[in-house]
Write a protein that holds these residues in place. Structure first.
Motif, short mmCIF file in Angstrom:
data_model
loop_
_atom_site.label_atom_id
_atom_site.label_comp_id
_atom_site.label_asym_id
_atom_site.label_seq_id
_atom_site.Cartn_x
_atom_site.Cartn_y
_atom_site.Cartn_z
N UNK A 272 0.80 -1.23 0.00
CA UNK A 272 0.00 0.00 0.00
C UNK A 272 0.83 1.27 0.00
N UNK A 273 1.95 1.29 0.73
CA UNK A 273 2.69 2.52 0.94
C UNK A 273 3.86 2.66 -0.03
N UNK A 274 4.14 3.89 -0.43
CA UNK A 274 5.33 4.23 -1.21
C UNK A 274 5.91 5.51 -0.65
N UNK A 275 7.15 5.81 -1.04
CA UNK A 275 7.78 7.05 -0.64
C UNK A 275 8.04 7.93 -1.85
N UNK B 280 -3.57 9.35 -0.21
CA UNK B 280 -3.58 9.81 1.18
C UNK B 280 -2.15 10.03 1.65
N UNK B 281 -1.97 11.04 2.51
CA UNK B 281 -0.67 11.34 3.11
C UNK B 281 -0.56 10.61 4.44
N UNK B 282 0.54 9.88 4.65
CA UNK B 282 0.68 9.06 5.85
C UNK B 282 1.73 9.62 6.80
N UNK B 283 2.97 9.80 6.32
CA UNK B 283 4.05 10.38 7.13
C UNK B 283 4.70 11.47 6.30
N UNK B 284 4.80 12.70 6.83
CA UNK B 284 5.31 13.79 6.00
C UNK B 284 6.78 13.66 5.63
N UNK C 103 -0.11 6.82 0.24
CA UNK C 103 -0.77 5.77 -0.53
C UNK C 103 -1.14 6.38 -1.88
N UNK C 104 -1.27 5.52 -2.88
CA UNK C 104 -1.53 5.98 -4.24
C UNK C 104 -2.87 5.48 -4.75
N UNK C 105 -3.40 6.21 -5.70
CA UNK C 105 -4.59 5.74 -6.40
C UNK C 105 -4.20 4.54 -7.25
N UNK C 106 -5.10 3.61 -7.39
CA UNK C 106 -4.80 2.41 -8.18
C UNK C 106 -3.77 1.53 -7.51
N UNK C 107 -3.82 1.46 -6.18
CA UNK C 107 -2.80 0.74 -5.43
C UNK C 107 -2.98 -0.79 -5.47
N UNK C 108 -3.98 -1.29 -6.24
CA UNK C 108 -4.13 -2.74 -6.32
C UNK C 108 -2.88 -3.37 -6.93
N UNK C 109 -2.14 -2.62 -7.74
CA UNK C 109 -0.83 -3.07 -8.24
C UNK C 109 0.15 -1.97 -7.87
N UNK C 110 0.84 -2.14 -6.75
CA UNK C 110 1.67 -1.07 -6.21
C UNK C 110 2.82 -0.72 -7.15
N UNK C 111 3.36 -1.70 -7.88
CA UNK C 111 4.46 -1.42 -8.80
C UNK C 111 4.00 -0.50 -9.94
N UNK D 1 11.83 11.52 -7.12
CA UNK D 1 12.21 10.13 -6.87
C UNK D 1 11.03 9.42 -6.21
N UNK D 2 10.79 8.20 -6.62
CA UNK D 2 9.77 7.37 -5.98
C UNK D 2 10.38 6.06 -5.54
N UNK D 3 10.02 5.57 -4.37
CA UNK D 3 10.60 4.33 -3.86
C UNK D 3 9.53 3.49 -3.18
#
Length: 654
Positions: A20-23, A38-42, A51-59, A73-75
């Protein structure tokens, strides 16, 4: 999701990728990313956790986010097994090459992974970072660790650390009994306190004849500074947002509120209203951003050294062995303790922790650090305060009658309560600027303030002397049998701090001239052992090998590799030993080096061909030699001819 075994100094760390989560690291702090749900940790290691839209496939969702102009950058985000705290790789790696590996060999490896070198240290550590052409930093670290030419490769990770605040559990009053305890509090007839169960701060002020020295600076490292608070306004110097490396500190509830009460306990101004800190004339150096990242930890403590912090207060840490500070964390703290204040050393204070365990916060046990536990208004041990070896002292906090501290304007308080009870357990409203506060989070800045008073009395004290005086002048509380022959207790350390006695000793040393001795060096913690030819790091401590001194070398000129060569190729059995001279990436250069080596050393030459991250690498070796002794004799010969010391290695490892 797959599990990754990540090498670390404290042992392999098992991480699984979040579904679910990305940076995300944005090109501009205020830029909007359309893909964010949604914003989780600033801020975690320089990334915002979302979290991202369309997170059913996080990659796929992350790839979409990376395409936006606002995303630099995204991680992926990871979790350790059995832990719900997100882990982010910062992109920085700490690499140490095997003994004898030269710059040419190293360059081939680093080029193969598209790594950029940030710093080369005297102890042999190479600090590098991934680039847009690099693989995932966790994969890079794992693959580097499997190479025989690499001693270790540790990825820099960040994980939320614990802030040591405890919600007060007992009745509360605004009187600052922790500064001077008269045995009772006005308006609270049914809650007796123990007279003298305080830190003797008011007595220290009377002894000094003032409220401290305005030239002393207390750095507070934490999240959520409200510098507009009436008791902090105008006190801040050299602020730092650790992740962005800027002087603009974020405000608002999503960035925390813990730093404000911690700061006021230490240095709240004596301005005629509100409360007063332990060292009210001292300046505040606010550093926003708790981090486990080794790279950012070094940034925070280097900032304190560079900008003149005298005392550094840290009400955070961990007792999770997976995230205990390693040698790089210890190096950053040791540098502050030994090199700050022009060589006298910054006084570094850490909270022992609030878990009520027989394990002291690992950061608090680093050499040279003052580890602070909590005592109560009855001079008893606060049950939540961690115990164990390494504890220095305890200081008054809640657990009996709590203390009062400043409150950030955005502080939501205890959301389980309503009205004034959100901030004051007894329901009596003491204004929007204050709240009841406790835990070792409160005890730690209290001690930091006392250290500031000691340096006000005697600015020539070293960090080692401050810690020694603080421990030697502490009051023994609790039962006598809880202290050993040294006067040490795992519950109370050397006792409850006594600011009056500590300032008295600081003044005595100043007047007697007993301040000229330099601080002894803080020992370096031993590094974990590494099994030979193994990429797995064992958790048991073992002395770290001393880096070999630099040796003069005579480089072999490779040229452009053109020309006509005659050579014969035979298969070589992987038995015996060889002297590795270099690693090259181009065949033409290999031919020229082989020719040069044969002429210069008069020894047979071998070439080992392998792949590093999909690229061909050619190792040039002299030999073979049937025994190790023969190889050592040949190495001595090479040294006498060229000054180079090749790496003697078993051919079976190729």
């Amino acid at each position: 999701m797959p599990t990754y075994q990540i090498p670390s100094e404290t042992g392999p760390l098992s991480l699984r990728k979040s579904t679910r989560l990305v940076g995300l690291k944005k090109t501009n702090e205020n830029a909007e990313v359309k893909a964010v749900n949604a914003h989780v940790i600033p801020n975690l290691g320089g990334f915002e956790v979302v979290t991202l839209s369309g997170e059913e496939d996080i990659d796929k969702a992350l790839d979409v986010a990376r395409e936006e102009d606002a995303v630099a950058v995204g991680t992926h985000i990871y979790f350790a097994e059995g832990d719900n705290r997100p882990v982010v790789p910062t992109g920085v790696l700490y690499v140490e090459m095997a003994e004898g590996v030269g710059t040419e060999e190293r360059s081939v490896i680093f080029d193969a992974f598209a790594l950029e070198i940030l710093e080369e240290r005297e102890d042999g550590t190479i600090v590098c970072q991934v680039t847009p052409k690099s693989p995932n930093p966790l994969r890079v670290a794992s693959q580097l660790s499997q190479l025989s030419m690499v001693h270790h490769a540790y990825p820099d990770l960040d994980v939320p650390l614990d802030q040591y605040f405890a919600e007060p559990r007992d009745g509360l009053l605004p009187q600052a009994w922790h500064l001077e305890n008269q045995g009772s509090l006005r308006g609270v007839p049914n809650f007796p306190l123990k007279q003298g169960a305080d830190a003797r701060v008011k007595a220290a002020w009377r002894l000094l004849g003032n409220l401290g020295d305005p030239n002393i600076t207390v750095a507070v490292i934490d999240n959520g500074f409200d510098l507009a608070h009436p008791d902090l306004r105008g006190k801040a110097v050299a602020p730092l947002n650790i992740s962005s490396n800027s002087n603009q500190l974020p405000t608002g509830s999503r960035f925390g509120d813990h730093a404000t009460p911690c700061s006021t306990v230490a240095v709240a101004a004596a301005n005629g209203t509100g409360l007063v800190g332990v060292a009210p004339l001292a300046r505040l150096m606010p550093l926003h951003g708790l981090t486990y990242s080794k790279f950012l930890t070094e940034r925070m403590f280097s900032h304190c050294i560079r900008n003149g912090a005298d005392v550094i207060s840290c009400s955070w840490g961990t007792i999770d062995a997976r995230y205990r500070p390693d040698s790089e964390h210890a190096r950053s703290v040791r540098k502050a303790v030994t090199q700050g204040r022009g060589g006298k050393g910054c006084v570094v204070v850490f909270a022992a922790g609030n878990e009520g365990r027989d394990t002291v916060n690992y950061y608090a046990t680093l050499p040279g650090v003052i580890a602070v536990g909590a005592s109560t208004s009855s001079d008893t041990h606060a049950s939540y305060s961690n115990r164990g070896q390494g504890l220095s002292v305890v200081a008054p906090s809640d657990g009996g009658w709590p203390i009062i501290a400043g409150r950030a304007s955005w502080d939501a308080g205890n959301t389980r309560q309503s009205g004034a009870r959100r901030y004051y357990v007894d329901g009596l409203d003491r204004g929007v600027n204050y709240k009841h506060f406790g835990g070792t989070s409160a005890a730690t800045p209290l001690v930091a303030g006392i250290c500031a008073l000691m340096l006000s009395a005697n600015p020539q004290l070293t960090s080692v002397q401050v810690k020694s005086i603080l421990e030697a002048t502490a009051d023994k509380i609790g039962n006598r049998w809880e202290y050993d022959a040294r006067g040490y207790s795992t519950k109370f350390g050397y006792g409850r701090v006594n600011a009056e006695r500590a300032v008295t000793e600081a003044l005595r040393l100043r007047n007697s001239g007993g301040i000229s001795q330099p601080a002894p060096p803080v020992p370096t913690p031993p590094a974990p052992a590494r099994a030979p030819n193994s990429s797995r790091i064992e958790s048991g401590p073992a002395p770290k090998p001393t880096p070999a001194p630099a040796r003069p070398t005579t480089p072999i000129r490779i040229g452009n590799g053109t020309g006509l060569y005659r050579f014969s190729v035979r298969n070589q059995a992987k038995t015996g030993y060889g002297l590795q001279m270099s690693v090259l990436a181009e065949l033409a250069n290999v031919l020229r080096e082989v020719e040069s080596a044969e002429k210069q050393y008069g020894l047979p030459v071998m070439v080992s061909i392998s792949e590093v991250n999909g690229r061909t690498a050619f190792r040039i070796l002299l030999g073979p030699f049937a025994t190790r002794a023969e190889g050592i004799r040949a190495r001595t010969r090479v040294q006498s001819v060229s000054g180079r010391e090749p790496w003697l290695r078993s051919l079976s490892s190729l």
